[in-house]
Design an enzyme around this catalytic site. Structure first.
Site, PDB file in Angstrom:
ATOM      1  N   LYS A  21       1.514  -4.090 -54.529  1.00  0.00           N
ATOM      2  CA  LYS A  21       1.126  -4.838 -55.445  1.00  0.00           C
ATOM      3  C   LYS A  21       0.935  -4.323 -56.694  1.00  0.00           C
ATOM      4  CE  LYS A  21      -2.217  -7.464 -53.856  1.00  0.00           C
ATOM      5  NZ  LYS A  21      -3.787  -7.593 -53.444  1.00  0.00           N
ATOM      6  N   ARG A  91      -8.640  -4.882 -55.754  1.00  0.00           N
ATOM      7  CA  ARG A  91      -8.010  -5.586 -54.707  1.00  0.00           C
ATOM      8  C   ARG A  91      -7.125  -4.139 -54.140  1.00  0.00           C
ATOM      9  NH1 ARG A  91      -6.236 -11.310 -54.842  1.00  0.00           N
ATOM     10  NH2 ARG A  91      -7.034 -11.916 -56.870  1.00  0.00           N
ATOM     11  N   GLY A 100      -4.130  -9.603 -45.908  1.00  0.00           N
ATOM     12  CA  GLY A 100      -5.437  -9.712 -45.064  1.00  0.00           C
ATOM     13  C   GLY A 100      -5.806  -8.679 -44.220  1.00  0.00           C
ATOM     14  N   MET A 102      -6.783  -5.661 -45.543  1.00  0.00           N
ATOM     15  CA  MET A 102      -7.831  -4.556 -46.071  1.00  0.00           C
ATOM     16  C   MET A 102      -8.488  -5.615 -47.481  1.00  0.00           C
ATOM     17  SD  MET A 102      -5.856  -1.177 -46.397  1.00  0.00           S
ATOM     18  CE  MET A 102      -4.586  -1.763 -47.471  1.00  0.00           C
ATOM     19  N   ARG A 335       5.621 -10.340 -54.759  1.00  0.00           N
ATOM     20  CA  ARG A 335       6.332  -9.127 -53.637  1.00  0.00           C
ATOM     21  C   ARG A 335       7.464  -9.890 -53.088  1.00  0.00           C
ATOM     22  NH1 ARG A 335       1.415  -9.805 -49.347  1.00  0.00           N
ATOM     23  NH2 ARG A 335       1.916 -12.045 -48.754  1.00  0.00           N
ATOM     24  N   HIS A 451      -3.645 -17.184 -42.485  1.00  0.00           N
ATOM     25  CA  HIS A 451      -3.405 -15.991 -41.841  1.00  0.00           C
ATOM     26  C   HIS A 451      -2.661 -16.038 -40.680  1.00  0.00           C
ATOM     27  CE1 HIS A 451      -4.832 -12.732 -38.814  1.00  0.00           C
ATOM     28  NE2 HIS A 451      -4.807 -12.170 -40.094  1.00  0.00           N
ATOM     29  N   ARG A 557      24.577  -3.963 -12.143  1.00  0.00           N
ATOM     30  CA  ARG A 557      23.898  -3.436 -10.730  1.00  0.00           C
ATOM     31  C   ARG A 557      24.346  -4.344  -9.390  1.00  0.00           C
ATOM     32  NH1 ARG A 557      20.480  -5.569 -14.345  1.00  0.00           N
ATOM     33  NH2 ARG A 557      19.342  -4.130 -15.583  1.00  0.00           N
ATOM     34  N   ARG A 612      27.470   0.075 -11.135  1.00  0.00           N
ATOM     35  CA  ARG A 612      26.649   1.000 -10.430  1.00  0.00           C
ATOM     36  C   ARG A 612      26.708   0.827  -9.075  1.00  0.00           C
ATOM     37  NH1 ARG A 612      20.562   1.619 -11.981  1.00  0.00           N
ATOM     38  NH2 ARG A 612      20.315  -0.099 -10.745  1.00  0.00           N
ATOM     39  N   GLU A 738      19.802  10.110 -15.246  1.00  0.00           N
ATOM     40  CA  GLU A 738      18.651   9.404 -15.149  1.00  0.00           C
ATOM     41  C   GLU A 738      17.638  10.301 -14.576  1.00  0.00           C
ATOM     42  OE1 GLU A 738      18.811   5.926 -12.701  1.00  0.00           O
ATOM     43  OE2 GLU A 738      20.675   6.953 -11.779  1.00  0.00           O
ATOM     44  N   SER A 757      26.369   7.505 -18.265  1.00  0.00           N
ATOM     45  CA  SER A 757      25.329   6.479 -18.918  1.00  0.00           C
ATOM     46  C   SER A 757      23.848   6.996 -18.927  1.00  0.00           C
ATOM     47  CB  SER A 757      25.637   5.303 -18.265  1.00  0.00           C
ATOM     48  OG  SER A 757      24.763   4.249 -18.825  1.00  0.00           O
ATOM     49  N   GLY A 759      20.337   6.781 -18.387  1.00  0.00           N
ATOM     50  CA  GLY A 759      19.644   5.718 -17.646  1.00  0.00           C
ATOM     51  C   GLY A 759      18.072   6.000 -18.179  1.00  0.00           C
ATOM     52  N   THR A 760      17.725   5.576 -19.281  1.00  0.00           N
ATOM     53  CA  THR A 760      16.532   6.089 -19.953  1.00  0.00           C
ATOM     54  C   THR A 760      15.377   5.395 -19.403  1.00  0.00           C
ATOM     55  OG1 THR A 760      16.969   4.592 -21.704  1.00  0.00           O
ATOM     56  CG2 THR A 760      17.413   6.754 -22.244  1.00  0.00           C
ATOM     57  N   ASN A 761      15.487   4.487 -18.419  1.00  0.00           N
ATOM     58  CA  ASN A 761      14.176   4.003 -17.758  1.00  0.00           C
ATOM     59  C   ASN A 761      13.541   4.956 -16.812  1.00  0.00           C
ATOM     60  OD1 ASN A 761      14.695   1.610 -19.122  1.00  0.00           O
ATOM     61  ND2 ASN A 761      15.211   0.467 -17.574  1.00  0.00           N
ATOM     62  N   ASP A 762      14.535   5.226 -16.049  1.00  0.00           N
ATOM     63  CA  ASP A 762      14.051   6.324 -15.248  1.00  0.00           C
ATOM     64  C   ASP A 762      13.913   7.594 -15.472  1.00  0.00           C
ATOM     65  OD1 ASP A 762      14.170   4.287 -12.901  1.00  0.00           O
ATOM     66  OD2 ASP A 762      15.666   5.237 -11.822  1.00  0.00           O
ATOM     67  N   CYS A 825      22.125   2.859 -20.650  1.00  0.00           N
ATOM     68  CA  CYS A 825      21.936   1.556 -20.154  1.00  0.00           C
ATOM     69  C   CYS A 825      20.409   1.233 -19.809  1.00  0.00           C
ATOM     70  CB  CYS A 825      22.719   1.648 -19.037  1.00  0.00           C
ATOM     71  SG  CYS A 825      22.373   2.698 -17.953  1.00  0.00           S
ATOM     72  N   TYR A 845      28.134   4.113 -27.056  1.00  0.00           N
ATOM     73  CA  TYR A 845      27.851   2.891 -27.153  1.00  0.00           C
ATOM     74  C   TYR A 845      26.409   2.601 -26.530  1.00  0.00           C
ATOM     75  CZ  TYR A 845      28.485   2.960 -22.022  1.00  0.00           C
ATOM     76  OH  TYR A 845      28.487   3.207 -20.835  1.00  0.00           O
TER      77      TYR A 845
END
Lengths: 874, 874
Positions: A21, A91, A100, A102, A335, A451, A557, A612, A738, A757, A759-762, A825, A845
């Site tokens: 601001k 302000r 809104g 602060m 802004r 808001h 899968r 897989r 993984e 590949s 396997g970032t979940n596991d 993946c 990728y």
């Protein structure tokens, strides 16, 4: 160190020092726009104050005093003067917009003496007294932490006593009494006298703004928007101008283009005889900007001219607050404006086509996460439904959920797994956690810049505001619309794109964005290095992802192919007592799998498809042990049921996540993987015979050592050679990375793998020791709340832990096999921050769910373009 | 490259080139001992042969021919000669002793012609023919892979036909016929004529020995003993001498000290008129060495003198094979002898006291894993039992298990989780896998140097050999002893220290070793750098560990303190519906915990005690959901039961290993950890008041991020300050490093931790994604069999995966906090190979179960002394 800067001293580049601001006020001042004079106290001062445990840094008050003196000299007025008093607003203004979140104090400088001066100057005693009571109220609430209800109740009581509807019907004497009442509330609730010394008022107000940086609302918002906690806020002290001095005054908010659609036309809301907060709070119904010309022709012309200048100057859509004081236009702030995803896309492509920005900038103008809004569910156009109410279409998208009336209830029910619609008369920053929890928001009051609307758009959540037909009874926890009563827990549907409210559930579909969406993503494709694939198990999902621009399948899968009407065959395989029985079941499955793969290869013809081999443990294909045990206890189980129970008990595991699944199952049940490989290769042969172009990648899950993978790769090659004796089918064999060990031992494992590949979940589950099934509902919310985790590591990749394993995996893999193909993946493949990490770490990728493909494409482009920092663009 | 070495050319240092046997034959030849002349074909030749897929390397046959020619010249005899033929043995000899694992051919050189020459030279036609039939039989079995049964059956048939009991009752004509019968068996089973050309016999025999390096028995043994697969075996071709030439001949095995007790006296077995294999096979009952003097006074004197020379020369106990041919003593081989753990200890300390070796060497003479034998269970001296049979005390220690009669059955039942005693008439190398699987071994035949005895002692498993009272019926899978029939699956107990066999289960206790044990461990302590602590939860365990030399507690688990009669209180805490109820339960627990800790501090007075705050998930303190569900289905559950069911369902987890446990539970149930900290600090205060010296270390489990640990450390410090306002109790706060993420983020986590304890059990589970409950029984055996894992990573730390995480954890921790205390408390802390890793990686201490403390002390000394390589000492 200099802490205080007159508006003339700054520029829009200084947002970290002066806040967004303050930087923009300085810029506009230097552009010669009619900005009420003032000065900015820097974020450095705030940080020094907070670091010192709430002590103003040395020298700050002297600098403020000097700046104030200069301001008084420029304005020819004095703070607290009994004849012609200067009034200022105080302000907050952080480096990134936190609407809104602060605190703001207006009319500062009024006291028992200067209120008389204001009355004289404006010849309007009622106005002066109204300003004074507003100031006492605001100061009490913001600076002295007195609950706002205390003041509102006194005001309501007075209205009732006077028998009037509106505050504007209260006369000067009423307001004079109200000022005294309010000062009494301050005395009673805060235990201090309302301070008459304007310097003291100012000092308190500055400290209150500083403190508000660490208020819960502000901290929650920063967490949501990934804004660092150590930026601090600046404080802007600006000469007050009044939009509520009578019918020749007014105030409003304007956008240089339509923030909802992106259309290139001035857009905004205006209220005559009002102060800015009246517009934002959504309490009174606003007029559109077009209607302003009727009352204020010259200010309107001047405003449109300024809007045009600002957009050309900022080369972006600007959001402007303005006030007309007795016919004279002032610009209070500007802004770069927030916008819906659709608007962001349209503005970016339009502005590029207009030559205002180049393609690169256009691509950077749209935040990847915003696209999600466009991919949100919408009401099915074929669905029949009756809208019971229509409000403002405040944030696009459709949502269905159970109605809850408080933010706390909404949050609690969301955590209990319900889909929730938060219904409120209007929302305030205190409702933020409920809005985060809700699928959508419905308010009975407030406009498009209220808001609720602003926050919902920022979150990409559907919202309807100002649905006045809805009568909310907070105490009874229900709302009434016409004759219908909707109670807490009842299901409604809302369409934030049209403003329609529907009782019950409306079927929803996901739109297919076109036009600017396609254009911008094509531009993004020109910049990105990362490939984008999809996780898809079915031909129709693959086709959808391909429409969204997927360049292949990163994870197909095969387990769904073992469910449904195939389950009995799979169970025959598991229950087989002889090799012949097992073989017969596997042969049946092979034919079915083959036709599945033909469909997938067809949908992704010419593009790589990573399949897989079976991953889940066998007990997932058997009935639940507990249900069977209970049936058995009740004597309901026949012989076949008992065989199933026996098998289910035999294959059950204490920790299935760490059990006999993935390639471990492949190794102890060799027929299974061999069958799958034959089905894959035979499907590819058939596709080729029909003129297709299958690109096969066979992926082995859950590997931990190189010998393990090497053995399975041998099996794959044996079966493939047998199924395709003339070697007519090219294929790659690789592995999921993984388990932590696979990442650590990547150098060795790459000896046997043509691709990795991640396997970032596991990998996340094992690296943290977090079973997703168990932690997200149980302790993760508490961990996020306490800041023990920076983010949910299942949503955004944990770069310091899991990310280091990925990095080692990449380095190890490439060290052994420089041309190894590397992808991801896990669900992180569709998360913009994680996509950036994947780009930085050098993957080839990412692969994500079909509806996240556009987001990943844009995020990959941003990563290439080196965009960094939080998601705000100003 | 030279492949063939005459005995005169080598020395005992060349065991990698010449094998252990060849190197020692060379050494003895050069010492001037009466070794029958010969030559050794090097391990290089074996490796070249195997690498070439079973083709002898160029030039080898020429070198063999030349060496043979030299040997013939020296002996004045010719292979295959019809007047005075040379006969040779062809024996394997690997760099490390692999007793009975590989092949040997004796009497090579006999054919239809030379058998006549042998008859002439010995004037003993019967002997010559018996030697010939033995050679045909051995050649057929070893070189041509004909099952030994075929020959044994023909021999048995002949005995029956002649009506005689023993082979020695067969006359020359019988044996002449038998030779022809055996040649017929060769023709029929192998499809070739028995080769008459001695050169061809020799070439085949050499190749058979080479091939035996990769036989299943040999590979299994190498895996068990951690001997590398690429060493290869040498081949020793040695002039035959005969212990079976009549009553003036004999053969035996001697040890320079008692291999069972370590006593410093000559020890051994002797058979008159026999060949070596008769002693080793345990078929005939042997005489003790002392008895030899009666028949062979001069050879005995000469042998004792040689034994003395060899022990002084090798500075260790030697194991010697000797033959007396017509009154003349020959030494056929020597090596540093295998010994029991007790003997190893006694010999090491005795030899150091005698000045034969120094302390350093004495310490290195005892393998840490051997100590386990001394810490094995023994029958409880107070137990009453009747032994039904008494055999030879072949390998010390007691075992209880179910009886199985084949190695395959023993292995299968072991894998199914049973404790197994393998019962065999005698064992052969083919039984190795069953011996590995068994708790103990019982044979009805064979002596103290029989296969069963030697192998069992090497493994440290209890064994009883030659229990002749036991009549084994392999077909019926049972044995009979007196009137009792013991069937497959029945439980027996054996005491390998006394030779007693007992039907049913005898209670067992673990002995407290003294004497040489204490001496050697004290010497070990002088060399080691690593501290050794114990994992103990109870004062009595702590006291036992302290006796064994533990220098503190590295892991005191507090969960057992929540079980037993405390369980109802714990359940009240879990089921509490109000804060008051929870608090009341916690206060009760606090008092109980406090007294637990007082006991522990007392037992470890003056030494550090690391107490881990509660780790397991809460559902472990609730009844099993399934049992409750089944009871509920049967209508057996009351209200209290249903409350328990509800709580059990609420707290259950899909993957408890990765769930709400450890500090996660601490954070969502803050009262729990605070209670434990108060109990710990109050216990320490009480100890100090009573003059004790508690050294408190509070350990937070399952940490993943620094903020998480920092929060809990704050809580610990708050509670400790409250409990000990005058700061009278010193304590450290640290964390388990047991998630991969904690190891990766060690640098950050060390900000909040004064110590790290690597919890390598869980770290292994998460790094591999191996749930120990699920994998060890299901796919781990297959993985080990297929070589997909080098070792069970829960037994020996996986240095390439888990080990790298530990290394990073150490580096990160020290980088942030150079004086951070680092230890390990997984089960690996008691595994010698893992202890070596801990030493190398720079930990401060290891912690292990009380009975592993001595092993860890010795292993730590070995690590300091830089001992490496497989466990064989020769």
């Amino acid at each position: 160190m200099k802490y205080v800067y007159a508006f003339e001293e700054g520029s829009k580049e200084q947002k970290y020092l002066l806040g967004g601001k303050g930087a923009n006020l300085a810029e506009m001042t230097n552009l010669g726009l009619p900005v009420p004079p003032g000065f900015t106290i820097s974020t450095d001062a705030c940080n020094a104050y907070l670091a010192a445990g709430g002590n103003l840094p040395d020298g700050l008050l002297d600098e403020v005093a000097a700046a104030l003196q200069a301001l008084e000299a420029k304005m020819g007025k004095r703070l607290g003067d009994d004849v012609d008093p200067l009034l200022v607003s105080v302000r907050s203004g952080a480096p990134f917009s936190m609407p809104g979140m602060m605190d703001t104090v207006l009319n500062l400088g009024l006291n028992d003496v200067s209120v008389g001066g204001l009355a004289k100057q404006t010849s309007n005693e009622r106005f002066a007294l109204d300003s004074y009571r507003r100031f006492v109220q605001m100061f009490g609430r913001i600076v002295l932490d007195i609950p706002g209800d205390a003041f509102e109740e006194a005001l309501t009581a007075l209205r009732e006593q006077r028998g009037v509807e509106s505050d504007t019907d209260l006369d000067a004497d009423d307001l004079r009494g109200l000022v005294e009442t309010f000062k009494g509330i301050v005395r009673e609730k805060a235990g201090v006298e309302f301070p008459q010394d304007p310097q003291e008022q100012l000092r308190h107000a500055i400290e209150a703004v500083f403190r508000s940086w660490n208020g819960k609302r502000a901290r929650d918002y920063r967490k949501l928007e990934a804004i660092p906690d150590d930026l601090g806020t600046a404080v802007n002290v600006q000469t007050m101008v009044f939009g509520n001095k009578g019918d020749d005054s007014g105030t409003g908010v304007a956008f240089t283009r339509d923030p909802a659609t992106g259309e290139n036309r001035p857009y905004g809301d205006f209220l005559a005889n009002a102060q800015g907060e009246d517009v934002v709070a959504g309490i009174r119904v606003t007029e559109h900007l077009d209607a302003m010309g009727a009352h204020f022709p010259e200010p309107q012309r001047q405003l449109l001219d300024i809007m045009n200048r600002l957009e050309q100057h900022y080369r972006d859509m600007c959001d402007i607050e303005f006030t007309i004081e007795q016919g004279r236009l002032f610009i209070l702030q500007t802004r770069v404006g927030k916008r819906t995803a659709a608007a962001a896309l349209r503005m970016a492509t339009d502005m590029a086509n207009e030559g205002l920005v180049d393609k690169r900038e256009a691509v950077l103008r749209v935040q990847p996460a915003q696209l999600d809004q466009l991919l949100h569910p919408q009401f099915d156009p074929d669905a029949k439904y009756d809208a019971v109410a229509k409000g403002l279409n405040a944030s696009p998208g459709a949502a269905v959920g159970k109605v809850y009336f408080t933010a706390d209830d909404a949050e609690a029910k969301h955590e209990a797994g319900e889909r929730v619609i938060l219904v409120r008369p209007e929302t305030s920053p205190d409702d933020l956690h409920g809005m985060i929890a809700a699928e959508g928001i419905l308010t009975s009051r407030g406009g498009l810049v209220s808001h609720a609307a602003v926050v919902a758009r920022g979150m990409g959540k559907p919202a309807i505001c100002g649905a006045e037909a809805i009568r909310i009874d907070l105490k009874a926890k229900q709302f009434r619309v016409g004759d219908t009563v909707v109670a807490e827990g009842d299901v409604i549907s809302i369409n934030g794109s049209t403003g329609e409210v529907v009782i019950g559930e409306v079927p929803v579909i996901v739109p297919e964005p076109t036009g600017p969406f396609q254009t911008l993503l094509q531009w993004a494709d020109e910049f990105r290095r990362l490939g984008v694939r999809t996780n898809a198990d079915l031909p129709e999902d693959a086709a959808k992802a391909r429409e969204f621009g997927a360049e292949g399948i990163g994870l197909c899968r095969t387990e769904h192919m073992f469910l449904g009407d195939r389950l009995p065959i799979v169970q025959r395989m598991i229950l087989a007592e002889t090799d012949e029985e097992e073989l017969a079941a596997l042969q049946q499955l092979e034919q079915l799998q083959k036709s599945d793969f033909i469909g997938i290869f067809e949908a992704m013809d010419g593009l790589p498809v990573t399949i897989r081999l079976l991953d889940p443990p066998l007990h997932e294909f058997l009935p639940d042990v507990e249900e069977l045990l209970v049936q058995d206890a009740k004597g309901e189980l026949d012989d076949a049921g008992r065989r199933l129970l026996h098998a289910a008990e035999q294959w059950r595991e204490v920790n299935p996540m760490l059990g006999t699944r993935g390639c471990r199952l492949g190794i102890i049940k060799p027929g299974l993987y061999r069958m799958q490989v034959r089905a894959i290769i035979e499907a590819a042969i058939e596709r080729k015979q029909r003129g297709g172009d299958p690109h096969v990648e066979i992926m082995i899950p859950l590997v931990v050592t190189e010998p393990e993978l090497a053995l399975l790769v041998d099996w794959v090659r044996e079966e493939a050679a047998a199924a395709s004796p003339d070697n007519g089918v090219d294929y790659l064999v690789g592995t999921m990375v993984e388990t932590p060990r696979a990442a650590i031992a990547a150098r060795e494992i790459a000896e046997a793998a043509e691709f990795f590949s991640f396997g970032t979940n596991d990998l996340t589950q094992m690296t943290f020791g977090f079973s997703r099934d168990d932690v997200e509902g149980r302790f993760m919310p508490r961990y996020l709340e306490l800041g023990l985790l920076a983010a949910n590591p299942f949503e955004t990749i944990d770069t310091e832990g899991v990310g280091r394993l990925v990095r080692w995996g990449v380095e190890g893999g490439r060290a052994t096999r420089p041309d190894i193909k590397l992808g991801i993946c896990g669900e992180h493949g569709g998360d913009p921050a994680s996509v950036r990490f994947c780009h930085e770490v050098g993957l080839d990728y990412v692969s994500c769910s079909p509806y996240r493909v556009p987001i990943a494409r844009l995020a990959a482009a941003h990563a290439s373009l080196g965009e960094s920092g939080p998601s705000g663009t100003a």
